[in-house]
Design a protein around this motif. Structure first.
Motif, PDB file in Angstrom:
ATOM      1  N   CYS A  57       0.774  -1.159   0.073  1.00 27.72           N
ATOM      2  CA  CYS A  57      -0.096  -0.057  -0.012  1.00 27.72           C
ATOM      3  C   CYS A  57       0.674   1.211  -0.063  1.00 27.72           C
ATOM      4  O   CYS A  57       1.917   1.133   0.403  1.00 27.72           O
ATOM      5  CB  CYS A  57      -0.846   0.144   1.263  1.00 27.72           C
ATOM      6  SG  CYS A  57      -2.003  -1.485   1.556  1.00 27.72           S
ATOM      7  N   GLY A  58       0.577   2.327  -0.638  1.00 25.99           N
ATOM      8  CA  GLY A  58       0.987   3.504  -0.552  1.00 25.99           C
ATOM      9  C   GLY A  58       2.437   3.586  -0.985  1.00 25.99           C
ATOM     10  O   GLY A  58       2.703   3.055  -2.007  1.00 25.99           O
ATOM     11  N   SER A  60       4.933   2.119  -0.116  1.00 25.36           N
ATOM     12  CA  SER A  60       5.513   0.768  -0.234  1.00 25.36           C
ATOM     13  C   SER A  60       4.962   0.092  -1.493  1.00 25.36           C
ATOM     14  O   SER A  60       5.864  -0.519  -2.115  1.00 25.36           O
ATOM     15  CB  SER A  60       5.188  -0.080   0.954  1.00 25.36           C
ATOM     16  OG  SER A  60       5.720   0.517   2.173  1.00 25.36           O
ATOM     17  N   ILE A 103       5.386  -5.863   0.634  1.00 27.05           N
ATOM     18  CA  ILE A 103       6.411  -4.776   0.973  1.00 27.05           C
ATOM     19  C   ILE A 103       5.696  -3.768   2.212  1.00 27.05           C
ATOM     20  O   ILE A 103       4.395  -3.557   1.878  1.00 27.05           O
ATOM     21  CB  ILE A 103       6.755  -3.818  -0.045  1.00 27.05           C
ATOM     22  CG1 ILE A 103       7.395  -4.785  -1.180  1.00 27.05           C
ATOM     23  CG2 ILE A 103       7.813  -2.819   0.591  1.00 27.05           C
ATOM     24  CD1 ILE A 103       7.632  -4.132  -2.326  1.00 27.05           C
ATOM     25  N   SER A 104       6.240  -3.833   3.348  1.00 27.86           N
ATOM     26  CA  SER A 104       5.398  -2.933   4.490  1.00 27.86           C
ATOM     27  C   SER A 104       6.733  -2.301   5.440  1.00 27.86           C
ATOM     28  O   SER A 104       7.414  -2.984   5.787  1.00 27.86           O
ATOM     29  CB  SER A 104       4.576  -3.831   5.185  1.00 27.86           C
ATOM     30  OG  SER A 104       3.965  -2.973   6.106  1.00 27.86           O
ATOM     31  N   GLN A 105       6.515  -1.135   5.657  1.00 28.87           N
ATOM     32  CA  GLN A 105       7.427  -0.419   6.621  1.00 28.87           C
ATOM     33  C   GLN A 105       7.134  -1.033   8.174  1.00 28.87           C
ATOM     34  O   GLN A 105       7.852  -1.671   8.689  1.00 28.87           O
ATOM     35  CB  GLN A 105       7.453   1.065   6.771  1.00 28.87           C
ATOM     36  CG  GLN A 105       8.387   1.838   7.650  1.00 28.87           C
ATOM     37  CD  GLN A 105       8.106   1.762   9.012  1.00 28.87           C
ATOM     38  OE1 GLN A 105       8.912   1.386   9.751  1.00 28.87           O
ATOM     39  NE2 GLN A 105       6.772   2.043   9.492  1.00 28.87           N
ATOM     40  N   SER A 106       6.038  -0.976   8.499  1.00 24.62           N
ATOM     41  CA  SER A 106       5.460  -1.423   9.734  1.00 24.62           C
ATOM     42  C   SER A 106       5.265  -2.677   9.962  1.00 24.62           C
ATOM     43  O   SER A 106       5.580  -3.226  11.191  1.00 24.62           O
ATOM     44  CB  SER A 106       4.300  -0.617  10.048  1.00 24.62           C
ATOM     45  OG  SER A 106       3.105  -1.086   8.978  1.00 24.62           O
ATOM     46  N   ALA A 157       5.157  10.561   7.019  1.00 25.23           N
ATOM     47  CA  ALA A 157       5.599  10.284   5.480  1.00 25.23           C
ATOM     48  C   ALA A 157       6.608   9.323   5.597  1.00 25.23           C
ATOM     49  O   ALA A 157       7.982   9.549   6.224  1.00 25.23           O
ATOM     50  CB  ALA A 157       5.907  11.726   5.113  1.00 25.23           C
ATOM     51  N   LEU A 242       2.576  11.965  -4.226  1.00 18.49           N
ATOM     52  CA  LEU A 242       2.183  11.237  -2.921  1.00 18.49           C
ATOM     53  C   LEU A 242       2.811  12.267  -1.757  1.00 18.49           C
ATOM     54  O   LEU A 242       1.916  12.687  -1.022  1.00 18.49           O
ATOM     55  CB  LEU A 242       2.307   9.932  -2.866  1.00 18.49           C
ATOM     56  CG  LEU A 242       1.773   9.394  -1.252  1.00 18.49           C
ATOM     57  CD1 LEU A 242       0.450   9.518  -1.103  1.00 18.49           C
ATOM     58  CD2 LEU A 242       2.182   7.932  -1.190  1.00 18.49           C
ATOM     59  N   LYS A 243       4.119  12.400  -1.564  1.00 18.01           N
ATOM     60  CA  LYS A 243       4.683  13.064  -0.554  1.00 18.01           C
ATOM     61  C   LYS A 243       3.932  14.500  -0.616  1.00 18.01           C
ATOM     62  O   LYS A 243       3.627  15.005   0.626  1.00 18.01           O
ATOM     63  CB  LYS A 243       6.059  13.299  -0.714  1.00 18.01           C
ATOM     64  CG  LYS A 243       7.151  11.965  -0.558  1.00 18.01           C
ATOM     65  CD  LYS A 243       7.302  11.631   0.793  1.00 18.01           C
ATOM     66  CE  LYS A 243       6.188  10.723   1.479  1.00 18.01           C
ATOM     67  NZ  LYS A 243       6.565   9.294   1.336  1.00 18.01           N
ATOM     68  N   GLU A 246       0.440  14.645   0.729  1.00 20.44           N
ATOM     69  CA  GLU A 246       0.420  14.384   2.266  1.00 20.44           C
ATOM     70  C   GLU A 246       0.648  15.293   3.010  1.00 20.44           C
ATOM     71  O   GLU A 246       0.035  15.397   4.140  1.00 20.44           O
ATOM     72  CB  GLU A 246       1.381  12.926   2.133  1.00 20.44           C
ATOM     73  CG  GLU A 246       1.057  12.143   3.503  1.00 20.44           C
ATOM     74  CD  GLU A 246       2.219  10.974   3.583  1.00 20.44           C
ATOM     75  OE1 GLU A 246       1.740  10.058   4.071  1.00 20.44           O
ATOM     76  OE2 GLU A 246       3.107  10.919   2.825  1.00 20.44           O
ATOM     77  N   VAL A 363      -1.400   1.962   9.242  1.00 21.08           N
ATOM     78  CA  VAL A 363      -2.876   1.701   9.048  1.00 21.08           C
ATOM     79  C   VAL A 363      -3.373   0.356   9.239  1.00 21.08           C
ATOM     80  O   VAL A 363      -3.431  -0.681   8.539  1.00 21.08           O
ATOM     81  CB  VAL A 363      -3.319   2.018   7.413  1.00 21.08           C
ATOM     82  CG1 VAL A 363      -4.819   1.999   7.251  1.00 21.08           C
ATOM     83  CG2 VAL A 363      -2.833   3.545   7.343  1.00 21.08           C
TER      84      VAL A 363
HETATM   85  O1  M6R Z   1       3.770   0.492   6.778  1.00 21.34           O
HETATM   86  P1  M6R Z   1       3.630   0.381   5.342  1.00 21.34           P
HETATM   87  O2  M6R Z   1       4.708   0.387   4.486  1.00 21.34           O
HETATM   88  O3  M6R Z   1       2.632  -1.047   5.190  1.00 21.34           O
HETATM   89  O4  M6R Z   1       2.655   1.442   5.135  1.00 21.34           O
HETATM   90  C1  M6R Z   1       1.837   1.844   3.878  1.00 21.34           C
HETATM   91  C2  M6R Z   1       1.192   3.065   3.737  1.00 21.34           C
HETATM   92  O5  M6R Z   1       0.225   3.342   4.625  1.00 21.34           O
HETATM   93  C3  M6R Z   1       2.500   4.318   3.896  1.00 21.34           C
HETATM   94  O6  M6R Z   1       3.521   3.760   2.886  1.00 21.34           O
HETATM   95  C4  M6R Z   1       1.806   5.396   3.582  1.00 21.34           C
HETATM   96  O7  M6R Z   1       1.603   5.622   2.136  1.00 21.34           O
HETATM   97  C5  M6R Z   1       3.057   6.596   3.891  1.00 21.34           C
HETATM   98  N1  M6R Z   1       2.609   7.474   4.767  1.00 21.34           N
HETATM   99  C6  M6R Z   1       3.257   7.405   2.644  1.00 21.34           C
HETATM  100  O8  M6R Z   1       4.174   8.529   3.091  1.00 21.34           O
END
Ligand code: M6R
Length: 366
Positions: A57-58, A60, A103-106, A157, A242-243, A246, A363
């Motif tokens: 998502c987003g 990622s 792919i996910s940051q969180s 962000a 997006l940046k 946002e 999210v």
């Molecule tokens: O934690 P994630 O990478 O799964 O999150 C996905 C998106 O919610 C995240 O990348 C979002 O689009 C960012 N806030 C953008 O800067």
């Protein structure tokens, strides 16, 4: 914790050389990669992979879009990239042999997690998480893992998470290329060298902050902006847009430059800044003719070129050169310039950079 920085976003943008170096530490001085980078089961699971599906998502998701260019070009393996919330609810045709990459940051994004569960329920067991948080739900759900080492990202962000995801995905593309017999040893060593040099190259982009700040002040009062890129910089145009939306609340859209004539050109006038990514690659000449179309309509152009791009300043055309031309990894450098651009536009506007309205860092609900 912020030290000399004003915001977490600024701190995290400037931490990118270290974040990349930490993420790449595991390859050390190696001239060659082993699939074990992705987990103990990786040699067996990645062997014979002929197709890849990336879910995210987003921001990622944008990392996944860049990876598609790399995987198809380097490994000769088909790659599709899908927004997790779409994939999980649509009727698709499963391919049990496919490698599914989340792919996910969180590691806790509800839709990305659900999309992996959905793929598994459809019989796809070759799953890989590219994630910044060890032991997160997405990492636990996947058979293989690659942990980015960006460190905690506090700003909503995504910045350093994105560039470290790109580094991980490039390693994946090179690994798949090798497994598919598509990589000469000298090319492999060359790719690894380019990766290792990234922190230095990134530092040089960060040094452009004062110039980028001047650009940001010039268009911070605008209501709309268009970002253009071609090839593997098209997803960077999407990410730049997006940046900007946002954190500065300026309405922005990213487009592949070749699509201009198919609609968005109708929007271009003197109040619509057009930000363009113009590295010196095979698509530069085509991009330049797209830019002429914009200039002819009175649009103000902000062009991020690189050391070698043949693009010149003229009335209505501002050019900033990134110090190095960086081939396949150029998206990593260009996105950093765009991160700085939106950060400074938001500062001028006085928005809450680290906590944009209506948004959450992670999210975890639909
Ligand atoms: O934690 P994630 O990478 O799964 O999150 C996905 C998106 O919610 C995240 O990348 C979002 O689009 C960012 N806030 C953008 O800067």
């Amino acid at each position: 914790e912020l030290g000399d920085y004003q915001h977490y976003m600024q701190k995290e943008i400037f931490e990118q050389p270290q974040a990349l170096a930490a993420t790449l530490e595991m390859i050390g001085g190696a001239q060659t990669l082993t699939p074990n980078l992705f987990g103990v089961a990786a040699p067996e699971m990645l062997a014979g992979v002929r197709s890849v599906l990336i879910l995210a998502c987003g921001t990622s998701f944008h990392a996944g879009l860049v990876a598609r260019y790399w995987i198809e070009q380097l490994a000769g393996i088909g790659c599709s990239v899908e927004i997790a919330s779409e994939y999980r609810y649509r009727v698709s045709v499963p391919n049990p042999e496919q490698l599914v990459v989340a792919i996910s940051q969180s590691g806790e994004t509800a839709d990305t997690l659900a999309s992996i569960k959905h793929a598994k329920a459809l019989g796809m067991g070759r799953t890989l998480a590219i994630c910044n948080v060890p032991e997160s739900a997405i990492v636990r759900e996947c058979a293989l893992r690659f942990l980015t080492r960006a460190g905690p990202e506090i700003g909503v962000a995504s910045t350093k998470a994105f560039t470290t995801q790109l580094a991980a995905l490039f390693l994946l593309a090179v690994t798949l290329a090798k497994q598919n017999g598509r990589l000469a040893p000298e090319h492999e060593a060359g790719h690894l060298k380019a990766l290792r040099h990234l922190p230095v190259a990134v530092q040089k982009v960060l040094a452009l902050e004062p110039d980028i700040k001047v650009w940001a002040t010039r268009f911070a009062d605008k209501h709309h902006a268009l970002f253009l890129g071609r090839g593997h910089h098209y997803p960077i145009a999407l990410e730049g847009a997006l940046k900007l939306k946002e954190i500065s609340y300026i309405h922005a859209e990213g487009y592949p430059a070749g699509e201009l004539k198919h609609g968005p050109l109708a929007l271009v006038d003197k109040d619509m800044p057009v930000i363009s990514i113009a590295p010196n690659d095979a698509l530069l000449e085509k991009l330049k003719s797209n830019l002429k179309e914009v200039a002819a309509r009175g649009g103000e152009l902000y062009v991020f070129a690189d050391a070698d791009s043949a693009v010149d300043e003229e009335a209505g055309v501002h050019v900033l050169r990134l110090p190095e031309h960086y081939g396949l990894l150029s998206p990593v450098l260009h996105v950093i310039a765009l991160q700085l651009l939106s950060y400074h536009a938001a500062l001028v506007k006085g928005t809450d950079v680290d906590k944009p309205r209506n948004l959450a860092k992670s999210v975890t609900v639909e």
